[in-house]
Design an enzyme around this catalytic site. Structure first.
Site, PDB file in Angstrom:
ATOM      1  N   ALA A 111      31.619  28.318  37.280  1.00 47.91           N
ATOM      2  CA  ALA A 111      30.780  29.480  36.988  1.00 47.91           C
ATOM      3  C   ALA A 111      31.571  30.758  37.233  1.00 47.91           C
ATOM      4  CB  ALA A 111      29.546  29.464  37.879  1.00 47.91           C
ATOM      5  N   LYS A 112      31.063  31.844  36.758  1.00 48.63           N
ATOM      6  CA  LYS A 112      31.627  33.163  37.067  1.00 48.63           C
ATOM      7  C   LYS A 112      30.541  34.197  36.820  1.00 48.63           C
ATOM      8  CE  LYS A 112      35.668  34.704  38.420  1.00 48.63           C
ATOM      9  NZ  LYS A 112      36.617  33.957  39.281  1.00 48.63           N
TER      10      LYS A 112
END
Ligand code: NAD
Length: 422
Positions: A111-112
Protein backbone atom coordinates in the site's frame (compact mmCIF):
# COMPACT_ATOMS: atom_id res chain seq x y z
CA UNK A 1 1.45 21.86 -12.79
CA UNK A 2 4.67 21.00 -10.93
CA UNK A 3 3.64 17.34 -10.97
CA UNK A 4 3.00 17.51 -14.74
CA UNK A 5 6.46 18.95 -15.37
CA UNK A 6 8.09 16.30 -13.22
CA UNK A 7 6.15 13.52 -14.90
CA UNK A 8 7.36 14.74 -18.30
CA UNK A 9 10.94 14.88 -17.04
CA UNK A 10 11.03 11.51 -15.31
CA UNK A 11 8.46 9.49 -17.20
CA UNK A 12 5.50 7.98 -15.43
CA UNK A 13 6.59 5.78 -12.52
CA UNK A 14 3.40 3.71 -12.77
CA UNK A 15 4.21 2.85 -16.39
CA UNK A 16 7.76 1.96 -15.35
CA UNK A 17 6.70 -0.44 -12.59
CA UNK A 18 4.04 -2.15 -14.72
CA UNK A 19 6.62 -2.62 -17.49
CA UNK A 20 9.00 -4.11 -14.92
CA UNK A 21 6.22 -6.53 -13.89
CA UNK A 22 5.54 -7.41 -17.56
CA UNK A 23 9.24 -8.15 -18.07
CA UNK A 24 9.45 -10.46 -15.04
CA UNK A 25 6.10 -12.11 -15.84
CA UNK A 26 7.40 -13.04 -19.30
CA UNK A 27 10.68 -14.40 -17.90
CA UNK A 28 8.92 -16.61 -15.36
CA UNK A 29 6.06 -17.65 -17.71
CA UNK A 30 3.52 -16.30 -15.23
CA UNK A 31 -0.08 -17.44 -15.77
CA UNK A 32 -1.54 -14.58 -17.90
CA UNK A 33 -4.60 -14.36 -15.62
CA UNK A 34 -2.45 -13.78 -12.55
CA UNK A 35 -0.32 -11.33 -14.51
CA UNK A 36 -3.40 -9.33 -15.45
CA UNK A 37 -4.59 -9.44 -11.82
CA UNK A 38 -1.26 -8.03 -10.58
CA UNK A 39 -1.18 -5.20 -13.15
CA UNK A 40 -4.02 -3.46 -11.25
CA UNK A 41 -4.33 -1.90 -7.82
CA UNK A 42 -7.07 -3.43 -5.68
CA UNK A 43 -8.45 -0.08 -4.51
CA UNK A 44 -7.64 3.63 -4.68
CA UNK A 45 -9.33 6.06 -2.31
CA UNK A 46 -9.08 9.78 -3.13
CA UNK A 47 -10.01 12.18 -0.37
CA UNK A 48 -10.39 15.95 0.00
CA UNK A 49 -8.95 17.32 3.21
CA UNK A 50 -10.30 20.71 4.34
CA UNK A 51 -7.88 22.42 6.72
CA UNK A 52 -8.36 25.63 8.73
CA UNK A 53 -5.15 27.58 8.11
CA UNK A 54 -3.54 29.77 10.78
CA UNK A 55 -4.52 32.99 8.91
CA UNK A 56 -8.21 32.07 9.10
CA UNK A 57 -8.47 30.86 5.47
CA UNK A 58 -9.49 27.36 4.41
CA UNK A 59 -7.45 25.15 2.11
CA UNK A 60 -8.59 21.85 0.67
CA UNK A 61 -5.76 19.36 0.11
CA UNK A 62 -5.97 16.17 -1.98
CA UNK A 63 -4.84 12.83 -0.58
CA UNK A 64 -4.87 9.16 -1.56
CA UNK A 65 -4.54 5.72 -0.05
CA UNK A 66 -3.90 2.89 -2.49
CA UNK A 67 -3.93 -0.86 -1.82
CA UNK A 68 -2.16 -2.74 -4.59
CA UNK A 69 -2.64 -6.38 -3.56
CA UNK A 70 -3.69 -7.93 -0.25
CA UNK A 71 -3.37 -11.64 -1.05
CA UNK A 72 -0.62 -12.12 1.56
CA UNK A 73 -2.05 -10.00 4.38
CA UNK A 74 -3.12 -6.52 5.49
CA UNK A 75 -1.98 -3.42 3.61
CA UNK A 76 1.40 -1.96 4.58
CA UNK A 77 3.07 1.15 3.24
CA UNK A 78 4.16 4.68 3.98
CA UNK A 79 2.43 8.06 3.92
CA UNK A 80 4.17 10.67 1.76
CA UNK A 81 3.64 14.44 2.04
CA UNK A 82 4.98 16.06 -1.11
CA UNK A 83 3.94 19.02 -3.31
CA UNK A 84 4.56 16.98 -6.48
CA UNK A 85 2.71 13.82 -5.46
CA UNK A 86 0.40 12.26 -8.07
CA UNK A 87 -2.07 9.38 -7.89
CA UNK A 88 0.03 7.38 -10.37
CA UNK A 89 3.09 7.82 -8.16
CA UNK A 90 1.15 6.52 -5.13
CA UNK A 91 -0.13 3.54 -7.15
CA UNK A 92 3.40 2.71 -8.34
CA UNK A 93 4.82 2.95 -4.83
CA UNK A 94 2.00 0.69 -3.56
CA UNK A 95 2.94 -1.95 -6.14
CA UNK A 96 6.61 -1.67 -5.14
CA UNK A 97 5.57 -2.24 -1.50
CA UNK A 98 3.82 -5.47 -2.53
CA UNK A 99 7.13 -6.71 -3.96
CA UNK A 100 9.24 -5.40 -1.06
CA UNK A 101 7.08 -7.18 1.54
CA UNK A 102 6.99 -10.37 -0.53
CA UNK A 103 10.73 -10.58 -1.21
CA UNK A 104 11.43 -10.72 2.54
CA UNK A 105 8.28 -12.85 3.06
CA UNK A 106 6.29 -10.60 5.37
CA UNK A 107 2.55 -11.38 5.78
CA UNK A 108 1.53 -8.07 4.21
CA UNK A 109 0.16 -6.63 1.00
CA UNK A 110 1.47 -3.45 -0.61
CA UNK A 111 0.00 0.00 0.00
CA UNK A 112 0.97 3.65 -0.15
CA UNK A 113 -0.67 6.94 0.65
CA UNK A 114 -0.02 10.62 0.72
CA UNK A 115 -1.17 14.19 0.50
CA UNK A 116 -0.25 16.86 -2.05
CA UNK A 117 1.31 19.43 0.28
CA UNK A 118 4.63 20.96 1.23
CA UNK A 119 5.11 20.12 4.93
CA UNK A 120 7.93 22.67 5.30
CA UNK A 121 5.46 25.47 4.44
CA UNK A 122 2.88 24.37 7.03
CA UNK A 123 2.89 25.35 10.70
CA UNK A 124 2.88 22.57 13.31
CA UNK A 125 -0.81 23.24 13.95
CA UNK A 126 -1.70 23.11 10.23
CA UNK A 127 0.29 19.89 9.80
CA UNK A 128 -1.47 18.30 12.77
CA UNK A 129 -4.96 19.33 11.57
CA UNK A 130 -4.18 18.07 8.06
CA UNK A 131 -2.89 14.74 9.40
CA UNK A 132 -5.86 14.21 11.73
CA UNK A 133 -8.45 15.03 9.03
CA UNK A 134 -6.61 12.85 6.47
CA UNK A 135 -6.60 9.95 8.98
CA UNK A 136 -10.35 10.43 9.61
CA UNK A 137 -11.06 10.37 5.87
CA UNK A 138 -9.11 7.08 5.55
CA UNK A 139 -10.62 5.52 8.64
CA UNK A 140 -12.77 3.01 6.77
CA UNK A 141 -9.58 1.46 5.37
CA UNK A 142 -7.33 1.62 8.45
CA UNK A 143 -6.84 -0.83 11.30
CA UNK A 144 -4.15 -3.23 12.58
CA UNK A 145 -5.82 -6.12 10.75
CA UNK A 146 -6.60 -4.06 7.60
CA UNK A 147 -4.12 -1.32 6.75
CA UNK A 148 -1.07 -0.15 8.72
CA UNK A 149 0.61 3.09 7.48
CA UNK A 150 4.20 4.13 8.27
CA UNK A 151 6.35 7.26 7.69
CA UNK A 152 7.72 8.07 4.25
CA UNK A 153 9.09 11.23 2.61
CA UNK A 154 7.79 14.33 4.40
CA UNK A 155 6.32 12.44 7.36
CA UNK A 156 7.92 11.26 10.60
CA UNK A 157 7.21 9.66 13.96
CA UNK A 158 5.29 12.74 15.10
CA UNK A 159 2.86 12.38 12.17
CA UNK A 160 2.51 8.67 13.03
CA UNK A 161 1.68 9.57 16.65
CA UNK A 162 -1.12 11.92 15.43
CA UNK A 163 -2.47 9.23 13.09
CA UNK A 164 -2.46 6.64 15.88
CA UNK A 165 -4.16 9.06 18.28
CA UNK A 166 -6.84 10.08 15.73
CA UNK A 167 -7.69 6.45 14.97
CA UNK A 168 -7.74 5.62 18.71
CA UNK A 169 -10.03 8.60 19.51
CA UNK A 170 -12.47 7.44 16.83
CA UNK A 171 -12.74 3.88 18.16
CA UNK A 172 -12.55 4.90 21.83
CA UNK A 173 -9.43 3.03 22.98
CA UNK A 174 -5.67 3.00 22.18
CA UNK A 175 -4.73 1.06 19.05
CA UNK A 176 -0.94 1.31 18.74
CA UNK A 177 -0.82 -1.36 15.99
CA UNK A 178 -2.64 0.86 13.47
CA UNK A 179 0.62 2.57 12.38
CA UNK A 180 4.34 1.77 12.66
CA UNK A 181 7.32 4.09 12.96
CA UNK A 182 5.82 5.62 16.13
CA UNK A 183 7.87 7.00 19.03
CA UNK A 184 9.06 4.12 21.28
CA UNK A 185 7.19 5.62 24.25
CA UNK A 186 3.78 4.97 22.65
CA UNK A 187 4.40 1.54 21.14
CA UNK A 188 7.20 2.09 18.62
CA UNK A 189 9.96 -0.51 18.24
CA UNK A 190 13.52 -0.23 19.39
CA UNK A 191 15.87 -0.39 16.40
CA UNK A 192 13.23 0.86 13.90
CA UNK A 193 15.07 4.08 12.99
CA UNK A 194 18.36 2.33 12.22
CA UNK A 195 16.71 -0.64 10.46
CA UNK A 196 16.97 0.42 6.76
CA UNK A 197 20.67 1.28 7.19
CA UNK A 198 21.23 -1.94 9.12
CA UNK A 199 19.67 -4.09 6.36
CA UNK A 200 21.89 -2.35 3.79
CA UNK A 201 24.98 -3.16 5.89
CA UNK A 202 23.83 -6.80 6.22
CA UNK A 203 23.52 -6.97 2.40
CA UNK A 204 27.08 -5.62 2.05
CA UNK A 205 28.29 -8.43 4.34
CA UNK A 206 26.27 -11.13 2.56
CA UNK A 207 27.32 -9.97 -0.91
CA UNK A 208 30.99 -9.69 0.09
CA UNK A 209 30.89 -13.26 1.47
CA UNK A 210 29.40 -14.58 -1.80
CA UNK A 211 31.82 -12.60 -3.97
CA UNK A 212 34.88 -13.46 -1.87
CA UNK A 213 35.50 -9.77 -1.14
CA UNK A 214 37.44 -8.93 2.03
CA UNK A 215 35.63 -6.29 4.04
CA UNK A 216 38.61 -5.46 6.25
CA UNK A 217 39.99 -2.31 4.58
CA UNK A 218 37.45 -2.40 1.72
CA UNK A 219 36.89 1.13 0.36
CA UNK A 220 33.31 2.37 0.65
CA UNK A 221 31.68 5.46 -0.91
CA UNK A 222 28.28 6.56 0.42
CA UNK A 223 26.10 9.15 -1.31
CA UNK A 224 23.74 10.77 1.20
CA UNK A 225 24.56 11.02 4.90
CA UNK A 226 20.98 11.10 6.19
CA UNK A 227 18.96 8.67 8.30
CA UNK A 228 19.99 5.69 6.16
CA UNK A 229 23.46 6.63 4.85
CA UNK A 230 24.89 7.67 8.23
CA UNK A 231 23.85 4.35 9.81
CA UNK A 232 25.43 2.42 6.91
CA UNK A 233 28.68 4.38 7.42
CA UNK A 234 28.78 3.70 11.17
CA UNK A 235 28.02 -0.03 10.81
CA UNK A 236 30.46 -0.67 7.96
CA UNK A 237 33.20 1.30 9.73
CA UNK A 238 32.60 -0.84 12.84
CA UNK A 239 33.32 -4.05 10.87
CA UNK A 240 36.56 -2.70 9.40
CA UNK A 241 35.57 -1.09 6.10
CA UNK A 242 37.25 2.15 5.11
CA UNK A 243 34.66 4.89 4.47
CA UNK A 244 36.56 6.95 1.88
CA UNK A 245 33.80 9.38 0.84
CA UNK A 246 30.38 10.57 1.94
CA UNK A 247 28.12 13.38 0.76
CA UNK A 248 24.89 15.25 1.21
CA UNK A 249 22.91 17.60 -0.99
CA UNK A 250 25.66 20.26 -0.67
CA UNK A 251 28.45 17.97 -1.91
CA UNK A 252 30.88 15.44 -0.51
CA UNK A 253 34.18 14.83 1.19
CA UNK A 254 36.86 12.36 0.03
CA UNK A 255 39.80 10.93 1.93
CA UNK A 256 41.42 7.76 0.49
CA UNK A 257 42.91 7.06 3.96
CA UNK A 258 39.39 6.78 5.40
CA UNK A 259 36.97 9.06 7.26
CA UNK A 260 35.71 8.63 10.82
CA UNK A 261 31.88 8.39 10.66
CA UNK A 262 31.50 9.13 14.38
CA UNK A 263 33.30 12.47 13.97
CA UNK A 264 31.44 13.10 10.70
CA UNK A 265 28.12 12.60 12.49
CA UNK A 266 29.14 15.10 15.17
CA UNK A 267 30.30 17.57 12.47
CA UNK A 268 26.98 17.21 10.65
CA UNK A 269 25.04 17.76 13.86
CA UNK A 270 26.92 21.03 14.41
CA UNK A 271 27.09 22.40 10.86
CA UNK A 272 24.12 20.59 9.21
CA UNK A 273 26.41 19.30 6.42
CA UNK A 274 29.29 16.87 5.90
CA UNK A 275 30.64 18.79 2.89
CA UNK A 276 32.56 21.27 5.09
CA UNK A 277 34.37 18.52 7.03
CA UNK A 278 38.09 19.37 7.14
CA UNK A 279 39.69 15.92 7.09
CA UNK A 280 39.46 15.36 3.30
CA UNK A 281 38.96 16.97 -0.11
CA UNK A 282 35.67 18.41 -1.33
CA UNK A 283 34.03 16.50 -4.22
CA UNK A 284 30.77 17.11 -6.03
CA UNK A 285 28.07 14.42 -5.92
CA UNK A 286 28.80 13.63 -9.57
CA UNK A 287 32.53 13.15 -8.85
CA UNK A 288 31.75 11.09 -5.76
CA UNK A 289 29.96 8.42 -7.81
CA UNK A 290 33.08 8.00 -9.95
CA UNK A 291 35.65 7.64 -7.15
CA UNK A 292 37.79 4.49 -6.99
CA UNK A 293 36.24 2.17 -4.39
CA UNK A 294 35.13 -1.41 -3.77
CA UNK A 295 31.61 -0.68 -2.57
CA UNK A 296 29.24 2.13 -3.56
CA UNK A 297 26.10 2.83 -1.50
CA UNK A 298 23.72 5.37 -3.09
CA UNK A 299 21.66 6.47 -0.05
CA UNK A 300 20.24 9.82 -1.19
CA UNK A 301 17.72 10.13 -4.00
CA UNK A 302 16.46 8.26 -7.06
CA UNK A 303 17.99 8.24 -10.58
CA UNK A 304 21.54 9.36 -9.70
CA UNK A 305 23.28 6.67 -11.77
CA UNK A 306 22.11 7.04 -15.35
CA UNK A 307 23.32 6.15 -18.85
CA UNK A 308 25.40 9.36 -18.66
CA UNK A 309 27.66 8.27 -15.79
CA UNK A 310 27.20 4.50 -15.38
CA UNK A 311 30.32 3.56 -17.36
CA UNK A 312 32.43 5.81 -15.08
CA UNK A 313 31.38 3.99 -11.89
CA UNK A 314 34.39 2.10 -10.53
CA UNK A 315 32.83 0.11 -7.68
CA UNK A 316 32.64 -3.70 -7.84
CA UNK A 317 29.59 -3.88 -5.58
CA UNK A 318 26.64 -1.45 -5.40
CA UNK A 319 24.08 -1.84 -2.64
CA UNK A 320 21.01 0.35 -3.24
CA UNK A 321 20.03 2.05 0.01
CA UNK A 322 17.96 4.72 -1.75
CA UNK A 323 14.87 3.74 -3.70
CA UNK A 324 15.53 3.62 -7.46
CA UNK A 325 19.02 5.21 -7.58
CA UNK A 326 19.93 3.39 -10.84
CA UNK A 327 17.93 3.90 -14.04
CA UNK A 328 17.12 0.79 -16.15
CA UNK A 329 19.56 1.99 -18.85
CA UNK A 330 22.37 2.41 -16.30
CA UNK A 331 21.51 -0.97 -14.80
CA UNK A 332 22.23 -2.63 -18.15
CA UNK A 333 25.57 -0.79 -18.53
CA UNK A 334 26.67 -1.76 -15.01
CA UNK A 335 25.61 -5.37 -15.57
CA UNK A 336 27.76 -5.53 -18.71
CA UNK A 337 30.71 -4.15 -16.72
CA UNK A 338 30.24 -6.99 -14.20
CA UNK A 339 29.21 -4.79 -11.28
CA UNK A 340 27.24 -6.77 -8.67
CA UNK A 341 24.09 -4.86 -7.61
CA UNK A 342 21.92 -5.61 -4.58
CA UNK A 343 18.53 -4.04 -5.46
CA UNK A 344 16.61 -1.57 -3.29
CA UNK A 345 13.58 -3.81 -2.67
CA UNK A 346 15.90 -6.23 -0.87
CA UNK A 347 18.64 -3.96 0.51
CA UNK A 348 16.54 -1.32 2.29
CA UNK A 349 13.74 -3.69 3.36
CA UNK A 350 14.96 -3.40 6.98
CA UNK A 351 12.53 -0.51 7.49
CA UNK A 352 9.44 -2.57 6.69
CA UNK A 353 10.82 -5.66 8.44
CA UNK A 354 11.18 -3.79 11.74
CA UNK A 355 7.80 -2.14 11.08
CA UNK A 356 6.44 -5.69 10.99
CA UNK A 357 8.23 -6.39 14.30
CA UNK A 358 6.68 -3.22 15.74
CA UNK A 359 3.18 -4.37 14.69
CA UNK A 360 3.78 -7.82 16.20
CA UNK A 361 4.98 -6.23 19.47
CA UNK A 362 1.98 -3.85 19.57
CA UNK A 363 -0.54 -6.64 18.99
CA UNK A 364 1.06 -8.90 21.61
CA UNK A 365 1.81 -5.97 23.97
CA UNK A 366 5.21 -7.55 24.58
CA UNK A 367 8.25 -5.47 23.67
CA UNK A 368 11.66 -6.73 22.58
CA UNK A 369 15.14 -5.47 23.38
CA UNK A 370 17.10 -3.72 20.65
CA UNK A 371 19.41 -6.72 20.46
CA UNK A 372 16.45 -9.07 19.84
CA UNK A 373 15.15 -6.76 17.10
CA UNK A 374 18.56 -6.60 15.42
CA UNK A 375 19.12 -10.36 15.60
CA UNK A 376 15.70 -11.11 14.09
CA UNK A 377 16.29 -8.51 11.38
CA UNK A 378 19.57 -10.21 10.49
CA UNK A 379 17.85 -13.63 10.30
CA UNK A 380 15.16 -12.34 7.92
CA UNK A 381 17.68 -10.49 5.74
CA UNK A 382 20.10 -13.41 5.51
CA UNK A 383 17.32 -15.79 4.50
CA UNK A 384 15.96 -13.37 1.88
CA UNK A 385 19.42 -12.59 0.49
CA UNK A 386 20.15 -16.33 0.20
CA UNK A 387 16.86 -17.00 -1.59
CA UNK A 388 17.43 -14.19 -4.10
CA UNK A 389 21.02 -15.30 -4.65
CA UNK A 390 19.89 -18.89 -5.37
CA UNK A 391 17.35 -17.73 -7.98
CA UNK A 392 19.95 -15.44 -9.58
CA UNK A 393 22.38 -18.34 -9.75
CA UNK A 394 19.89 -21.02 -10.92
CA UNK A 395 18.29 -18.86 -13.61
CA UNK A 396 21.42 -16.92 -14.60
CA UNK A 397 19.76 -13.57 -13.94
CA UNK A 398 20.91 -10.49 -12.01
CA UNK A 399 19.90 -9.96 -8.37
CA UNK A 400 17.23 -7.36 -9.26
CA UNK A 401 15.46 -9.70 -11.65
CA UNK A 402 15.82 -12.54 -9.14
CA UNK A 403 14.30 -10.43 -6.35
CA UNK A 404 11.31 -9.59 -8.57
CA UNK A 405 10.88 -13.23 -9.63
CA UNK A 406 10.82 -14.28 -5.96
CA UNK A 407 8.39 -11.53 -4.96
CA UNK A 408 6.01 -11.91 -7.91
CA UNK A 409 5.95 -15.70 -7.59
CA UNK A 410 5.09 -15.48 -3.86
CA UNK A 411 2.20 -13.06 -4.45
CA UNK A 412 0.94 -14.97 -7.52
CA UNK A 413 1.01 -18.22 -5.54
CA UNK A 414 -0.98 -16.61 -2.71
CA UNK A 415 -3.65 -15.49 -5.20
CA UNK A 416 -3.71 -18.95 -6.80
CA UNK A 417 -4.11 -20.69 -3.42
CA UNK A 418 -6.89 -18.36 -2.28
CA UNK A 419 -8.64 -18.41 -5.64
CA UNK A 420 -10.26 -15.49 -7.40
CA UNK A 421 -13.40 -14.41 -5.52
CA UNK A 422 -16.24 -15.22 -6.07
P1 NAD B 1 17.29 11.73 4.60
O1 NAD B 1 16.51 12.90 4.17
O2 NAD B 1 17.50 11.48 6.06
O3 NAD B 1 18.75 11.75 3.94
C1 NAD B 1 18.96 11.96 2.57
C2 NAD B 1 20.42 12.40 2.38
O4 NAD B 1 20.65 12.59 0.99
C3 NAD B 1 20.77 13.72 3.06
O5 NAD B 1 22.12 13.66 3.50
C4 NAD B 1 20.62 14.74 1.90
O6 NAD B 1 21.39 15.91 2.10
C5 NAD B 1 21.14 13.91 0.76
N1 NAD B 1 20.66 14.37 -0.55
C6 NAD B 1 19.44 14.85 -0.87
N2 NAD B 1 19.40 15.15 -2.19
C7 NAD B 1 20.60 14.83 -2.69
C8 NAD B 1 21.17 14.90 -3.98
N3 NAD B 1 20.46 15.37 -5.02
N4 NAD B 1 22.43 14.45 -4.14
C9 NAD B 1 23.14 13.96 -3.09
N5 NAD B 1 22.66 13.89 -1.86
C10 NAD B 1 21.40 14.31 -1.66
O7 NAD B 1 16.57 10.46 3.90
P2 NAD B 1 16.72 8.94 4.27
O8 NAD B 1 15.56 8.54 5.12
O9 NAD B 1 18.11 8.65 4.70
O10 NAD B 1 16.43 8.27 2.84
C11 NAD B 1 17.44 8.15 1.86
C12 NAD B 1 16.95 7.17 0.79
O11 NAD B 1 16.65 5.92 1.41
C13 NAD B 1 15.68 7.57 0.07
O12 NAD B 1 15.75 7.13 -1.27
C14 NAD B 1 14.60 6.81 0.79
O13 NAD B 1 13.47 6.58 -0.04
C15 NAD B 1 15.33 5.52 1.09
N6 NAD B 1 14.74 4.77 2.19
C16 NAD B 1 14.55 5.34 3.42
C17 NAD B 1 13.98 4.58 4.44
C18 NAD B 1 13.75 5.18 5.80
O14 NAD B 1 13.06 4.51 6.62
N7 NAD B 1 14.33 6.31 6.15
C19 NAD B 1 13.61 3.26 4.21
C20 NAD B 1 13.83 2.68 2.95
C21 NAD B 1 14.39 3.47 1.95
Amino acid sequence: MVAEVRERQEGNLWEMVTQQLDHVAALMHLDPRLHEFLRHCKRTLEVSIPVKMDDGSLRVFTGWRVHHNLAKGPAKGGIRYSPTLTMDEVKALAMLMTWKCAVVDLPYGGAKGGVVCNPSELSDGELERLTRRFTSELILLLGPEKDIPAPDMGTDERVMAWMMDTFSMNVGYSVPGVVTGKPVNIGGSRGRKEAPGRSVAICVEEAAAKLGMRLEGAKVVIQGFGKVGSVVALLLHAIGCKIVAVSDVKGGIYNPQGLDPVRLTAHKRQTKTVSSYRDGDFVTNEELLQLPCDILVPAAVERVITERNADKVRAKLIVEAANGPITPEADAILRDKGVFIVPDILANAGGVIVSYFEWVQDISQFFWTEQEVNERLRQVMRRAFGEVWTIAHDRSVDMRTAAYILAVSRVAEAIRLRGIYP
